[in-house]
Design an enzyme around this catalytic site. Structure first.
Site, PDB file in Angstrom:
ATOM      1  N   LYS A   1      -1.419  12.036   5.433  1.00 55.60           N
ATOM      2  CA  LYS A   1      -1.164  11.018   4.415  1.00 55.60           C
ATOM      3  C   LYS A   1       0.135  10.253   4.604  1.00 55.60           C
ATOM      4  CE  LYS A   1      -3.474  11.480   0.520  1.00 55.60           C
ATOM      5  NZ  LYS A   1      -4.051  10.413  -0.225  1.00 55.60           N
TER       6      LYS A   1
ATOM      7  N   SER B   1       2.450  13.577   2.070  1.00 56.50           N
ATOM      8  CA  SER B   1       1.889  14.507   1.100  1.00 56.50           C
ATOM      9  C   SER B   1       2.352  15.913   1.461  1.00 56.50           C
ATOM     10  CB  SER B   1       0.359  14.426   1.150  1.00 56.50           C
ATOM     11  OG  SER B   1      -0.210  15.626   0.670  1.00 56.50           O
TER      12      SER B   1
ATOM     13  N   GLU C   1       3.377   1.917  -5.843  1.00 53.96           N
ATOM     14  CA  GLU C   1       2.780   2.536  -7.040  1.00 53.96           C
ATOM     15  C   GLU C   1       3.802   2.675  -8.163  1.00 53.96           C
ATOM     16  OE1 GLU C   1       0.996   6.167  -5.622  1.00 53.96           O
ATOM     17  OE2 GLU C   1      -0.581   5.099  -4.553  1.00 53.96           O
TER      18      GLU C   1
ATOM     19  N   HIS D   1     -13.572 -11.474  -8.271  1.00 51.39           N
ATOM     20  CA  HIS D   1     -14.235 -10.220  -8.691  1.00 51.39           C
ATOM     21  C   HIS D   1     -14.045  -9.111  -7.659  1.00 51.39           C
ATOM     22  CE1 HIS D   1     -16.335 -12.878 -11.552  1.00 51.39           C
ATOM     23  NE2 HIS D   1     -16.502 -13.662 -10.508  1.00 51.39           N
TER      24      HIS D   1
END
Ligand code: ARG
Length: 458
Positions: free
Chosen positions: A282, A276, A289, A155
């Site tokens: 970043k 970024s 992804e 979980h």
């Protein structure tokens, strides 16, 4: 430039041609198409359907075309409908009469079925090789991290301690099943459709066993109508690819979490990250992804072909030309994902200190504390309750089970002794899990040996 001009009185409309053609995408089947035609010509000559001179002219002509396509001197011209028409027309341009005899006892329907099968067979092998390369990377990570402790989750909540070797081993198993699926579907697809003709075979005395053998098939297909209308092999391939994509996507999801500032379990190499345009701090896990994101188009290809096939009556129908673009895209996508993902994994830094610290808090040793009591004769259900009380008390004070004093333990249950601390140490929690398939280094070493043997076997 048509193969079927005889029956027609009007020129084909431009828009119709553009809608109907497949050369713009089935050109990638040129090698399979030529290989199939060479086998067909050899069989025709063996059966006395064409002469040996015709066969030699055809084979030499086709080999010349292959070479020129490969070195870029022969360009695909858009006036041709598909790769089959293109190759045949070029052959006839070069060798004349003999070129026109190549299509004897054959239809584009069995021809395209053959080309796609040959292509899928090769791709299944190549993809299986890429999965194996990824597994080799994972195996190395497993070998190097037998004692890299980390929390195991259920979980998405910390559950029990495991090791990085064990966690990685779970993915190794998934990819092993993927290779198994590819090899199963390859066996099932390995029958040669050539000789099925348009749908009802042919009256020429073809030797289908011979062509099948020349092309490395286990034998010819059994039913000519099925041969030209079967795309099950492609659906099976796309479903195996979808499962691979799903496995990659799950792993990427974990890497993305682990690479976040909240986890910091791993650091993705700079080469596999991007910055970024606005936020200077970043470093984004774009590759992970994208691999996760591309799963959608692979599933899309599977759903697309299943849907295309569901309403098609026997035998060949042009709908089936729609199998190609989506399949090619899914195949390219999965191959790229496998390569990039393997590269990203092999360049990744694992922060074993952060992982172990994370496993140390979050009560991943609570089950072991309960098991400690069970070993001293307390019924499991009571032990569960006692440790539950201790956990609650730790949560209130912001400490771990390891930080409670013996008096505090004994205040809840007199069964606790000094040995509780060793029993719930991270090391003990992992090492005691020696049952087959568990993360204990002993069990894991055996598992790794078995993994290596499986990789060496196939
Ligand atoms: N381009 C076609 C395909 O991909 C080849 C078969 C065409 N056959 C036909 N009778 N139109 O399916």
């Amino acid at each position: 430039m048509k193969l079927w001009g005889g029956r027609f009185t009007k020129e084909e409309d431009q828009a119709v041609h553009a809608f109907n053609e497949s050369l713009s995408f089935d050109r990638r089947l040129y090698r399979q198409d030529i290989t199939g035609s060479i086998a067909h010509a050899k069989m025709l000559a063996k059966q006395g359907i064409v002469t040996a001179e015709d066969r030699d002219a055809i084979v030499a002509g086709l080999e010349g075309i292959l070479k020129e396509i490969e070195d870029g001197t022969l360009e695909f011209m858009s006036e041709y409908e598909d790769i089959h028409s293109f190759v045949e027309a070029k052959l006839t341009e070069r060798i004349g009469e003999a070129g026109k005899r190549l299509h004897t006892g054959r239809s584009r329907n069995d021809q395209v079925a053959l080309d796609m099968k040959l292509y899928c067979r090769e791709q299944a092998d190549e993809i299986s090789g890429l999965v194996k390369e990824l597994e080799q990377v994972l195996l190395r990570i497993m070998e190097e991290n037998l004692e890299t402790y980390m929390p195991g989750f259920t979980h998405l909540q910390k559950a029990q301690p495991v090791t990085l070797a064990h966690h990685t081993g779970a993915y190794f198993e998934m990819f092993e099943r993927d290779r198994g699926r590819l090899s199963d579907l390859r066996k099932r697809m390995n029958q040669c459709p050539l000789g099925a003709g348009a749908l009802a075979g042919t009256t020429y005395p073809l030797d289908r066993d011979y062509t099948a053998q020349l092309l490395g098939f286990d034998g010819p297909t059994c039913n000519s109508m099925d041969s030209v209308s079967d795309r099950d092999y492609l659906i099976e391939l796309l479903s195996a690819l979808s499962i691979i994509a799903m496995h990659l996507s799950r792993f990427c999801e974990e890497i993305i979490l682990w690479n976040s500032n909240e986890y910091r379990f791993v650091e993705i190499d700079d080469a596999y990250s991007t910055g970024s345009s606005i936020m200077p701090q970043k470093k984004n896990p774009d590759i992970a992804e994208l691999v996760r994101g591309k799963t959608g188009r692979v599933y899309g290809a599977l759903m697309s072909l299943l849907t295309t096939m569901k309403g098609i009556p026997l035998a060949y129908n042009k709908d089936m030309q729609e199998d190609k673009e989506v399949a090619f895209d899914a195949i390219d996508t999965v191959k790229n994902c496998l390569k990039l993902f393997a590269g990203m994994m092999s360049a990744m830094t694992f922060r074993s200190d952060v992982m172990a610290a994370s496993a140390r808090n979050g009560f991943t040793n609570a089950t072991d504390a309960a098991d400690y009591l069970v070993n001293k004769g307390v019924p499991f259900r009571d032990a569960h309750g006692i440790v539950g009380q201790l956990v609650l008390c730790c949560i209130e004070r912001g400490i771990a089970l390891d930080d409670l004093s013996l008096e505090e333990y004994q205040a809840v249950s007199p069964v606790f002794g000094e040995d509780i601390y060793d029993a719930i140490s991270l090391k003990t929690c992992v090492e005691k899990r020696t049952v087959a398939g568990a993360p204990g280094p002993q069990a894991m070493k055996k598992a790794i040996e078995a993994c290596r043997a499986r990789l060496e076997e196939s």
